[in-house]
Structure formats: C-alpha cells, structure tokens
Design a protein around this motif. Structure first.
Motif, short mmCIF file in Angstrom:
data_model
loop_
_atom_site.label_atom_id
_atom_site.label_comp_id
_atom_site.label_asym_id
_atom_site.label_seq_id
_atom_site.Cartn_x
_atom_site.Cartn_y
_atom_site.Cartn_z
N VAL A 76 50.04 101.58 49.08
CA VAL A 76 50.50 101.34 50.45
C VAL A 76 50.67 102.67 51.17
CG1 VAL A 76 52.46 100.55 51.83
CG2 VAL A 76 51.58 99.10 49.98
N ALA A 77 51.30 103.64 50.51
CA ALA A 77 51.56 104.95 51.14
C ALA A 77 50.25 105.69 51.42
CB ALA A 77 52.46 105.79 50.24
N LYS A 78 49.28 105.56 50.55
CA LYS A 78 47.98 106.20 50.79
C LYS A 78 47.30 105.58 52.01
CE LYS A 78 46.78 107.69 46.13
NZ LYS A 78 45.86 107.49 45.01
N LYS A 79 47.43 104.27 52.16
CA LYS A 79 46.86 103.62 53.35
C LYS A 79 47.59 104.10 54.61
CE LYS A 79 45.71 99.18 55.44
NZ LYS A 79 45.98 99.71 56.77
N VAL A 80 48.91 104.23 54.54
CA VAL A 80 49.69 104.74 55.67
C VAL A 80 49.20 106.14 56.03
CG1 VAL A 80 51.98 105.56 56.36
CG2 VAL A 80 51.73 103.30 55.30
N ALA A 81 49.01 106.99 55.03
CA ALA A 81 48.52 108.36 55.29
C ALA A 81 47.16 108.32 55.98
CB ALA A 81 48.44 109.13 53.98
N LYS A 82 46.29 107.41 55.54
CA LYS A 82 44.98 107.28 56.17
C LYS A 82 45.12 106.82 57.62
CE LYS A 82 40.48 105.16 55.50
NZ LYS A 82 39.67 104.20 54.76
N ASP A 83 45.98 105.84 57.85
CA ASP A 83 46.20 105.34 59.21
C ASP A 83 46.80 106.41 60.12
OD1 ASP A 83 45.24 102.90 58.32
OD2 ASP A 83 47.22 101.95 58.17
N MET A 84 47.61 107.30 59.56
CA MET A 84 48.22 108.38 60.34
C MET A 84 47.29 109.58 60.50
SD MET A 84 52.13 108.41 58.82
CE MET A 84 52.56 109.91 59.74
N ASN A 85 46.13 109.52 59.84
CA ASN A 85 45.16 110.61 59.86
C ASN A 85 45.74 111.91 59.26
OD1 ASN A 85 42.55 111.51 60.35
ND2 ASN A 85 43.08 112.35 62.36
N ALA A 185 55.59 98.75 56.14
CA ALA A 185 54.54 98.08 55.37
C ALA A 185 55.14 97.29 54.20
CB ALA A 185 53.52 99.10 54.88
N ILE A 186 56.11 97.89 53.51
CA ILE A 186 56.77 97.20 52.40
C ILE A 186 57.52 95.97 52.93
CG2 ILE A 186 58.61 97.39 50.67
CD1 ILE A 186 57.73 100.35 50.31
N SER A 187 58.25 96.15 54.02
CA SER A 187 59.00 95.04 54.62
C SER A 187 58.07 93.91 55.04
CB SER A 187 59.79 95.56 55.82
OG SER A 187 60.46 94.52 56.46
N ASP A 188 56.96 94.25 55.67
CA ASP A 188 55.99 93.23 56.09
C ASP A 188 55.48 92.43 54.89
OD1 ASP A 188 56.32 94.09 58.68
OD2 ASP A 188 54.40 95.18 58.78
N GLU A 189 55.20 93.12 53.78
CA GLU A 189 54.72 92.45 52.56
C GLU A 189 55.78 91.52 52.01
OE1 GLU A 189 53.26 94.95 49.49
OE2 GLU A 189 51.45 95.47 50.60
N ILE A 190 57.02 92.00 51.94
CA ILE A 190 58.09 91.16 51.40
C ILE A 190 58.27 89.91 52.26
CG2 ILE A 190 60.60 91.05 51.02
CD1 ILE A 190 60.42 94.05 50.23
N SER A 192 56.06 88.47 54.26
CA SER A 192 54.91 87.55 54.16
C SER A 192 54.92 86.80 52.84
CB SER A 192 53.59 88.30 54.35
OG SER A 192 53.34 89.14 53.25
N ASN A 193 55.43 87.44 51.78
CA ASN A 193 55.51 86.75 50.47
C ASN A 193 56.60 85.70 50.45
OD1 ASN A 193 53.43 88.27 49.44
ND2 ASN A 193 54.75 89.80 48.49
N GLN A 194 57.62 85.86 51.30
CA GLN A 194 58.72 84.89 51.35
C GLN A 194 58.37 83.68 52.22
OE1 GLN A 194 62.05 87.27 52.65
NE2 GLN A 194 62.52 87.94 50.58
N ASN A 195 57.36 83.80 53.06
CA ASN A 195 56.97 82.68 53.95
C ASN A 195 55.97 81.77 53.29
OD1 ASN A 195 58.66 83.63 55.92
ND2 ASN A 195 57.08 84.88 56.88
#
Length: 195
Positions: A76-85, A185-190, A192-195
C-alpha cells in the motif's frame, strides 16, 4: 506502556516513524525507507520489552516476529509513493535500533552494514515488538536524516543532532502527506472489508 494502552482502548494498527542514519549507499539524505524488517540488536543483549511475567491479555509468552511489518501495508505504501510521484525517494529496507544516545563508531556502522542493515536509529524496535505481541498490525518508515560515516578519513558524514532536526523539519511536509495517505488507504480498505 503506550502501545499496551493503545491495545486496551481498541487500537488495531501501529504506524511508527523514526529518524535514521542511512547505511545503504543508495539512500540519500531526505529519503524515506519503508521498514521491511528489523534486527533487534538490543534484544540480543537481553534488553527486550517483553521481559518479565507475560500478561496474556496482550499476547502469548513467545510471539513470532517473522512478519513484524505487515507486507500488505508495505505494498500500500509503495503505491502511495507512486501516486505521490516520490518513488525515487522511497526505498524498502532493514532497520536496527541501538541504545544511544551517542551516534555509532565507524567500526560499529561497518559491522551493521555487513549484517545487511540499511538504516540505524535509536527507537521503534521495542514499540514494534510490543505491538506485535499485542497482535497489532504494524507499518513503519524511517526518514533518512544523515548518511552514516563508514570512512575514518572523512568527516563529511559525521552525524550531529542539528542536522537530524533540520532534515526532519525540511521533510516534515512530505512525511506528513505520505503518512496521511497511507492511513487513508488503510482506513478505506478496512471500511470496504466491513461493508
């Protein structure tokens, strides 16, 4: 104690950050190192936060540390780094904590590098050991605030507290943004998994 208090009030995750000296020669001052693993040097000497009687409210007597840092959150953090360039400024590596408060000798730093350590600091490992004992999911990263002195003949890499503080202040915005996005990103995953 703070980690155990967090567990008792219902926390399920720990995000730890630190300032660290870069042993990996590919790292630049100001880079971020996502912690893939650690070497508990102080634990080798018997200094471990789990010493003493075990309180089973928190975890087992002998907790495993083979996956101390959540591999999914590293992705997740690597994807964030990519999104942040900022992918060229973000690395993955092994961290160690020494007792301080002095910075390390050249011989100590050379030994640590030989052991495969990428960054060295004076915190985080005990908190992570305690968090994993409490079954918290852990993500951690280091801000590389100085290059480690691996050569006796150069004083350019001598660590000093002022440099560490200055680099921290200069990079606080990017570190805060990186942390905020990882948390989101972690919060969004948690959620979405609870819904």
């Amino acid at each position: 104690m703070p980690v155990r208090v967090m567990k008792l009030v219902g926390c399920t995750h720990l995000i730890a950050t630190n300032a660290a000296g870069g042993l990996n020669t590919k790292f630049k001052v100001g880079d971020i190192m996502i912690v893939r693993d650690h070497i508990n040097m102080m634990g080798f000497a018997g200094n471990n936060p789990l010493q003493g009687p075990n309180d089973p409210r928190f975890g087992p007597r002998f907790p495993p540390m083979t996956r101390a840092y959540d591999t999914h959150y590293i992705k997740v953090a690597k994807k964030v780094a990519k999104d942040m360039n900022i992918v060229n400024d973000v690395h993955e590596g092994v961290y160690t904590c020494l007792g301080g408060p002095n910075y390390e000798t050249v011989a100590e730093l050379r030994m640590l590098r030989t052991l495969g350590i990428d960054a060295v600091g004076m915190s985080t490992v005990h908190e992570v050991v305690t968090a994993r004992h409490c079954d918290l999911k852990v993500f951690a990263f280091s801000l590389i605030t100085n290059k480690c002195a691996l050569d006796y003949d150069s004083s350019d890499d001598d660590a000093n507290h002022e440099e560490v503080v200055t680099v921290g202040k200069n990079r606080q915005h990017i570190c805060a943004q990186f942390t905020r996005r990882v948390v989101q990103a972690i919060s969004d995953e948690i959620n979405s998994n609870q819904n």
